[in-house]
Design a protein around this motif. Structure first.
Motif, PDB file in Angstrom:
ATOM      1  N   LEU A 561     -10.536  10.260   8.221  1.00 13.12           N
ATOM      2  CA  LEU A 561      -9.735  10.670   7.070  1.00 13.12           C
ATOM      3  C   LEU A 561      -8.391  11.244   7.473  1.00 13.12           C
ATOM      4  CD1 LEU A 561     -12.482  12.318   4.804  1.00 13.12           C
ATOM      5  CD2 LEU A 561     -11.427  10.078   4.555  1.00 13.12           C
ATOM      6  N   ARG A 562      -8.315  11.762   8.722  1.00 14.89           N
ATOM      7  CA  ARG A 562      -7.059  12.354   9.166  1.00 14.89           C
ATOM      8  C   ARG A 562      -5.945  11.305   9.235  1.00 14.89           C
ATOM      9  NH1 ARG A 562      -8.981  14.873  13.136  1.00 14.89           N
ATOM     10  NH2 ARG A 562      -9.230  16.904  12.129  1.00 14.89           N
ATOM     11  N   HIS A 563      -6.295  10.047   9.437  1.00 17.96           N
ATOM     12  CA  HIS A 563      -5.292   8.981   9.489  1.00 17.96           C
ATOM     13  C   HIS A 563      -4.481   8.911   8.193  1.00 17.96           C
ATOM     14  CE1 HIS A 563      -6.417   7.322  13.333  1.00 17.96           C
ATOM     15  NE2 HIS A 563      -7.689   7.211  12.950  1.00 17.96           N
ATOM     16  N   PHE A 564      -5.091   9.359   7.070  1.00 17.61           N
ATOM     17  CA  PHE A 564      -4.425   9.227   5.771  1.00 17.61           C
ATOM     18  C   PHE A 564      -3.713  10.505   5.354  1.00 17.61           C
ATOM     19  CE2 PHE A 564      -8.265   6.555   5.836  1.00 17.61           C
ATOM     20  CZ  PHE A 564      -7.648   5.321   5.834  1.00 17.61           C
ATOM     21  N   THR A 565      -3.660  11.486   6.242  1.00 17.48           N
ATOM     22  CA  THR A 565      -2.874  12.683   5.979  1.00 17.48           C
ATOM     23  C   THR A 565      -1.575  12.701   6.773  1.00 17.48           C
ATOM     24  OG1 THR A 565      -4.033  13.913   7.731  1.00 17.48           O
ATOM     25  CG2 THR A 565      -4.984  13.980   5.507  1.00 17.48           C
ATOM     26  N   GLN A 566      -1.367  11.662   7.559  1.00 16.54           N
ATOM     27  CA  GLN A 566      -0.148  11.559   8.355  1.00 16.54           C
ATOM     28  C   GLN A 566       0.158  10.076   8.588  1.00 16.54           C
ATOM     29  OE1 GLN A 566      -1.286  13.778  11.807  1.00 16.54           O
ATOM     30  NE2 GLN A 566      -2.778  12.265  12.515  1.00 16.54           N
ATOM     31  N   GLY A 567       1.359   9.760   8.935  1.00 17.88           N
ATOM     32  CA  GLY A 567       1.722   8.375   9.167  1.00 17.88           C
ATOM     33  C   GLY A 567       2.324   7.718   7.937  1.00 17.88           C
ATOM     34  N   PRO A 568       2.505   6.395   7.972  1.00 18.34           N
ATOM     35  CA  PRO A 568       3.222   5.690   6.891  1.00 18.34           C
ATOM     36  C   PRO A 568       2.502   5.712   5.550  1.00 18.34           C
ATOM     37  CG  PRO A 568       2.288   4.118   8.451  1.00 18.34           C
ATOM     38  CD  PRO A 568       2.135   5.469   9.069  1.00 18.34           C
ATOM     39  N   ASP A 569       1.174   5.863   5.543  1.00 15.05           N
ATOM     40  CA  ASP A 569       0.442   5.844   4.271  1.00 15.05           C
ATOM     41  C   ASP A 569       0.127   7.232   3.748  1.00 15.05           C
ATOM     42  OD1 ASP A 569       0.384   3.101   4.053  1.00 15.05           O
ATOM     43  OD2 ASP A 569      -1.417   2.912   5.283  1.00 15.05           O
ATOM     44  N   ALA A 570       0.640   8.275   4.421  1.00 11.08           N
ATOM     45  CA  ALA A 570       0.305   9.633   3.995  1.00 11.08           C
ATOM     46  C   ALA A 570       0.824   9.925   2.591  1.00 11.08           C
ATOM     47  CB  ALA A 570       0.873  10.645   4.992  1.00 11.08           C
ATOM     48  N   GLY A 571       1.998   9.356   2.244  1.00 11.57           N
ATOM     49  CA  GLY A 571       2.551   9.632   0.916  1.00 11.57           C
ATOM     50  C   GLY A 571       1.713   9.091  -0.215  1.00 11.57           C
ATOM     51  N   VAL A 572       0.919   8.049   0.062  1.00  8.15           N
ATOM     52  CA  VAL A 572       0.080   7.469  -0.992  1.00  8.15           C
ATOM     53  C   VAL A 572      -1.017   8.440  -1.423  1.00  8.15           C
ATOM     54  CG1 VAL A 572      -1.448   5.557  -1.573  1.00  8.15           C
ATOM     55  CG2 VAL A 572       0.575   5.150  -0.180  1.00  8.15           C
ATOM     56  N   PHE A 573      -1.532   9.239  -0.491  1.00  2.00           N
ATOM     57  CA  PHE A 573      -2.672  10.109  -0.767  1.00  2.00           C
ATOM     58  C   PHE A 573      -2.266  11.573  -0.864  1.00  2.00           C
ATOM     59  CE2 PHE A 573      -4.164   6.386   1.554  1.00  2.00           C
ATOM     60  CZ  PHE A 573      -5.095   5.887   0.644  1.00  2.00           C
ATOM     61  N   ASP A 574      -1.032  11.837  -1.301  1.00  3.34           N
ATOM     62  CA  ASP A 574      -0.556  13.200  -1.461  1.00  3.34           C
ATOM     63  C   ASP A 574       0.430  13.230  -2.618  1.00  3.34           C
ATOM     64  OD1 ASP A 574      -0.096  15.904  -1.035  1.00  3.34           O
ATOM     65  OD2 ASP A 574       1.610  15.500   0.284  1.00  3.34           O
ATOM     66  N   GLY A 575       0.307  14.198  -3.512  1.00  7.67           N
ATOM     67  CA  GLY A 575       1.225  14.335  -4.626  1.00  7.67           C
ATOM     68  C   GLY A 575       0.504  14.243  -5.953  1.00  7.67           C
ATOM     69  N   SER A 576       1.283  14.289  -7.020  1.00 10.71           N
ATOM     70  CA  SER A 576       0.726  14.216  -8.384  1.00 10.71           C
ATOM     71  C   SER A 576       1.739  13.519  -9.285  1.00 10.71           C
ATOM     72  CB  SER A 576       0.410  15.617  -8.906  1.00 10.71           C
ATOM     73  OG  SER A 576       1.570  16.441  -8.833  1.00 10.71           O
ATOM     74  N   LEU A 577       1.990  12.262  -9.004  1.00  6.98           N
ATOM     75  CA  LEU A 577       2.966  11.492  -9.774  1.00  6.98           C
ATOM     76  C   LEU A 577       2.485  11.290 -11.209  1.00  6.98           C
ATOM     77  CD1 LEU A 577       4.170   8.631  -7.408  1.00  6.98           C
ATOM     78  CD2 LEU A 577       5.463  10.607  -8.189  1.00  6.98           C
ATOM     79  N   PRO A 578       3.392  11.312 -12.202  1.00 13.60           N
ATOM     80  CA  PRO A 578       3.001  10.963 -13.579  1.00 13.60           C
ATOM     81  C   PRO A 578       2.730   9.468 -13.671  1.00 13.60           C
ATOM     82  CG  PRO A 578       5.372  11.308 -13.428  1.00 13.60           C
ATOM     83  CD  PRO A 578       4.806  11.699 -12.087  1.00 13.60           C
ATOM     84  N   LEU A 579       1.594   9.123 -14.269  1.00 13.86           N
ATOM     85  CA  LEU A 579       1.170   7.721 -14.314  1.00 13.86           C
ATOM     86  C   LEU A 579       1.571   7.111 -15.649  1.00 13.86           C
ATOM     87  CD1 LEU A 579      -2.331   7.979 -12.638  1.00 13.86           C
ATOM     88  CD2 LEU A 579      -0.155   7.369 -11.610  1.00 13.86           C
ATOM     89  N   ALA A 580       2.818   6.685 -15.754  1.00 18.62           N
ATOM     90  CA  ALA A 580       3.314   6.032 -16.963  1.00 18.62           C
ATOM     91  C   ALA A 580       3.924   4.696 -16.579  1.00 18.62           C
ATOM     92  CB  ALA A 580       4.343   6.915 -17.655  1.00 18.62           C
ATOM     93  N   GLY A 581       3.732   3.708 -17.433  1.00 21.40           N
ATOM     94  CA  GLY A 581       4.313   2.400 -17.180  1.00 21.40           C
ATOM     95  C   GLY A 581       3.582   1.644 -16.094  1.00 21.40           C
ATOM     96  N   VAL A 582       4.329   1.093 -15.148  1.00 18.57           N
ATOM     97  CA  VAL A 582       3.774   0.242 -14.088  1.00 18.57           C
ATOM     98  C   VAL A 582       3.613   1.072 -12.825  1.00 18.57           C
ATOM     99  CG1 VAL A 582       4.180  -1.760 -12.623  1.00 18.57           C
ATOM    100  CG2 VAL A 582       4.748  -1.851 -15.064  1.00 18.57           C
ATOM    101  N   ILE A 583       2.393   1.070 -12.269  1.00 21.27           N
ATOM    102  CA  ILE A 583       2.109   1.764 -11.014  1.00 21.27           C
ATOM    103  C   ILE A 583       2.041   0.700  -9.930  1.00 21.27           C
ATOM    104  CG2 ILE A 583       0.526   3.256  -9.759  1.00 21.27           C
ATOM    105  CD1 ILE A 583       0.158   3.167 -13.472  1.00 21.27           C
ATOM    106  N   SER A 584       3.059   0.637  -9.080  1.00 21.79           N
ATOM    107  CA  SER A 584       3.154  -0.394  -8.054  1.00 21.79           C
ATOM    108  C   SER A 584       2.507   0.089  -6.768  1.00 21.79           C
ATOM    109  CB  SER A 584       4.622  -0.748  -7.801  1.00 21.79           C
ATOM    110  OG  SER A 584       4.730  -1.662  -6.733  1.00 21.79           O
ATOM    111  N   LEU A 585       1.695  -0.782  -6.176  1.00 20.96           N
ATOM    112  CA  LEU A 585       1.013  -0.472  -4.918  1.00 20.96           C
ATOM    113  C   LEU A 585       1.563  -1.312  -3.772  1.00 20.96           C
ATOM    114  CD1 LEU A 585      -2.677  -0.360  -6.204  1.00 20.96           C
ATOM    115  CD2 LEU A 585      -0.947   1.432  -6.265  1.00 20.96           C
ATOM    116  N   SER A 586       2.768  -1.842  -3.930  1.00 24.01           N
ATOM    117  CA  SER A 586       3.321  -2.715  -2.896  1.00 24.01           C
ATOM    118  C   SER A 586       3.662  -1.954  -1.620  1.00 24.01           C
ATOM    119  CB  SER A 586       4.575  -3.419  -3.428  1.00 24.01           C
ATOM    120  OG  SER A 586       5.551  -2.466  -3.831  1.00 24.01           O
TER     121      SER A 586
END
Length: 729
Positions: A561-586
């Motif tokens: 799990l530590r791999h997802f707290t650092q590195g290029p994908d860390a931003g995906v699993f941290d934060g609280s973005l408002p989920l409105a409209g289109v949520i892009s996972l590209s």
């Protein structure tokens, strides 16, 4: 009765009403008879094969042979001038263009509002058959001589075997239906039931009836085509551009009366041939053929392989003016002539024709025609070729008729608001999904789109929605432990942990593990999750969970799990973005095939929490490439649960997938399909056709359509109704 201009006569409008009162779902007629009404859902046989049509014909024939008494079959058709729904906001740049396009598309197309009823008789009045009243019997003391409720159950069971769903109308439903067609209204004085059903005024002429300013004309069919197929009468409902009422009055002839009638005809034919013989003339071939047919029919009736009926078919047209009525009349008569039918206008009997087609089971005209059960079964009128509603969004024109295909996924009558779109690569899934989502959005639906590859950003700009890219920068993602909880009690903590486990299990899964995390590792992960959620119900993060696992000595799980707290994908699993409209996972790029199910499940988890706190209606969650979620057992179960729970939140799920086998070959996938009331099937690969045929009950013709469908074309199934469509935008 007072004579009016042009030879018309003004008459009491209550004379056009045969009912005296309604009581416990039964209507009492002035003649003393009682009636009960069943409303039916029509069959769609436009793309059914010969075997399916033959099966329906046989079952309908069996139902007719088992009729306990006379019945009347009614088809009430009103064309509607459909217009696209007004946009919820004039700021949408595409609203005016799409509205203009739809207005052009609907020209010369039909939106038919049809209602289909079967009225069951008890204590019938005089019927066209000679001596039939004595054979059928009459009631005493104003009550039905037979159990009308039992007759309804018997006929309803026979209709169910044919494939026709029915429900009995109660007093209020029947009264509302009658008033919608007669222009009557409750509360009129004098306060009689007939005055509540009768129109405001009526003027009777020799060739037409003027009812509340609308022109009405009736006819009966006296001649029938020699060879017909099942449902040959149904196209008549689409012929005139005005209100049409069609009725079939069906009178079963008892066996003794049938044999007596046939034997009289046989003796007549034999006498004619004997006279020709005595005169030294050649026997007439037509008479010989008729004699052979009558002898064969007598044997079949005697062996109870065939039954005789008398049937009277009447039609009533109603238009806003005499000119409209004349044009619709010529169209209807022309269509009947094309079918090989002979029609006779009810000159000087227009009032009787009006009463004949009113859904009350009265036949004042009495022009019946002898017919066998086999021939009568081909005149099944409860058939339609399209799928359209008065409200909803336009998919496009029908491929098999002049009707438009209009669907309303958010109708309050639907058991759920979910939609599924299945089709192979290049079948037009994205085009059709965007079309449906755009028109729902323009009509006021709030859209949340889960976009794995970034192809729906144009849709967001079109609707003025925001585009959220997960992982664009640090902290621009979501918490895989789920949204903040509203309590720290054991039940709330356990519920939040259960919702988060599919995401965390997928993240903690090693590359060598397939499908599920090892059982002992899953138990350790769940224990650590419960502990941290109990201590920090509103602020627990993935980094705290990693620290908790380190403290428990679960270094393997913590390292994964530590791999997802650092590195290029860390931003995906941290934060609280408002989920409105289109949520892009590209932006999810590293080990995308393994991580995408977890990320999609995480987004759905937060979306459901957001919908739970908002009473806004309606909302639609679009999930593209849904086969990704079915690749994980936990994620598949979570998607299935979401499809069930969204109905209570007033929201719908739009599932799009090109891997049909993943849905059809798994139990969870089949449950998701069943939880989608609206289903769109686009072009399919040959290998998927057998499974689709079993899952959706497709006919051979429907399978052929799916094999060769153009992009954006296919079948739409809404409950038991279906139609072939071509998406147009």
């Amino acid at each position: 009765m007072r004579r009016g201009r042009l030879g018309a006569a003004k008459t009491s409008t209550t004379a056009l009403v045969d009912a005296e009162f309604l009581e416990n779902g039964a209507a009492r007629l002035r003649s003393g008879g009682w009636r009960a009404a069943l409303e039916l859902e029509p069959l769609n046989l436009a793309l059914q094969g010969d075997s399916e049509r033959t099966r329906i014909w046989r079952r309908y024939r069996q139902m007719l042979a088992a009729l306990p008494g006379p019945v009347s079959l009614y088809c009430l058709s009103k064309p509607r001038d459909w217009r696209p729904p007004p946009p919820s906001s004039s700021t949408f740049p595409a609203a005016a263009a799409d509205s203009a396009f739809q207005s052009d598309l609907v020209r010369d197309r039909l939106i038919q509002h049809q209602r289909h009823l079967l009225v069951i008789w008890a204590d019938p009045p005089l019927s066209p058959g000679a001596g039939m009243t004595a054979l059928l019997g009459r009631g005493r003391s104003g009550r039905p001589a037979v159990d009308l409720d039992q007759r309804c159950l018997t006929v309803g069971a026979g209709l169910e075997r044919v494939g026709l769903r029915s429900r009995r109308l109660d007093d209020g439903q029947w009264l509302e239906l009658l008033q919608s067609w007669t222009g009557g209204r409750s509360g009129r004085q004098p306060a009689t039931f007939a005055s509540w059903l009768a129109p405001g005024r009526a003027e009777v002429g020799p060739r037409r009836l003027l009812v509340d300013g609308r022109s009405v004309r009736s006819l009966v069919i006296t001649g029938y085509p020699r060879r017909v197929g099942l449902g040959w009468l149904a196209p008549v409902l689409l012929a005139p551009p005005c209100d049409l009422r069609l009725v079939e009055h069906i009178y079963p002839v008892p066996k003794l009366a049938s044999l007596s009638h046939l034997r009289r005809r046989i003796r007549s034919f034999e006498t004619s041939l004997q006279v020709d013989h005595l005169r030294g003339q050649r026997p007439d071939r037509g008479t010989e053929t008729a004699l052979g047919d009558a002898l064969e029919l007598e044997e079949r009736v005697l062996m109870e392989e065939e039954h005789l009926f008398q049937m009277a078919i009447g039609m009533t047209l109603e238009a806003g003016s005499d000119g409209q009525l004349e044009r619709a009349w010529h169209q209807l008569v022309g269509r009947l002539a094309e079918l090989g039918c002979s029609a006779v206008p009810l000159t000087h009997r227009q009032a009787d024709g009006y009463r004949m087609t009113m859904p009350l089971g009265a036949d004042p005209v009495g022009w019946g025609r002898d017919m066998t059960a086999s021939a009568l079964a081909t005149a099944l009128p409860f058939i339609r070729a399209g799928l359209s509603t008065a409200e909803g969004v336009l998919l496009g024109p029908s491929l098999v008729s002049r009707e438009l295909v209009v669907v309303d996924p958010f109708s309050s009558r639907n058991p759920n608001f979910n939609i599924i779109v299945l089709g192979t690569s290049g079948a037009g899934k994205s085009y059709t999904s965007k079309l449906l989502a755009t028109r729902l959005g323009l009509a006021g639906c709030r859209l949340h789109c889960l976009d794995p590859v970034g192809e729906y950003q144009g849709l967001a700009r079109l609707l003025g929605e925001a585009v959220v890219e997960l992982g664009m920068r640090p902290g621009s993602g979501l918490n895989p432990l789920g949204p903040p909880g509203h309590g720290n009690g054991p039940a709330e903590v356990a519920q939040r942990a259960a919702a988060s486990m599919p995401v965390l299990e997928r993240l903690a899964m090693g590359r060598a593990e397939e499908g599920l995390l090892a059982e002992e590792l899953a138990e350790t992960l769940e224990e650590a999750l419960l502990q941290i959620l109990g201590r920090q119900p509103g602020s627990a993060r993935l980094t705290e969970l990693v620290a908790e696992l380190d403290g428990m000595g679960a270094r393997l799980l913590a390292g994964r799990l530590r791999h997802f707290t650092q590195g290029p994908d860390a931003g995906v699993f941290d934060g609280s973005l408002p989920l409105a409209g289109v949520i892009s996972l590209s932006r999810v790029r590293r080990d995308r095939e393994r991580l995408l199910p977890a990320v999609m499940q995480m987004v759905l988890l937060h979306l459901e929490a957001e919908l739970s706190g908002s009473p806004e209606l309606p909302r639609l969650i679009l999930v593209d490439e849904a086969e990704v979620l079915l690749s994980s057992a936990r994620s598949a179960v979570a998607l299935e649960g979401l499809s069930r729970r969204l109905r209570k939140l007033g929201a719908g799920l739009l599932v799009v997938s090109q891997v049909v086998e993943d849905f059809l070959n798994s139990e969870v996938g089949n449950v998701i399909i069943r939880n989608c009331h609206t289903k769109l099937l686009l072009r399919q690969e040959e290998v998927a056709i057998p499974a689709l045929r079993r899952a959706f009950g497709l006919s051979p013709a429907e399978c052929d359509l799916l094999r060769d469908a153009e992009p954006g074309s296919g079948l739409v199934l809404v409950g038991r109704e279906r139609a072939a469509f071509a998406a147009a935008a």
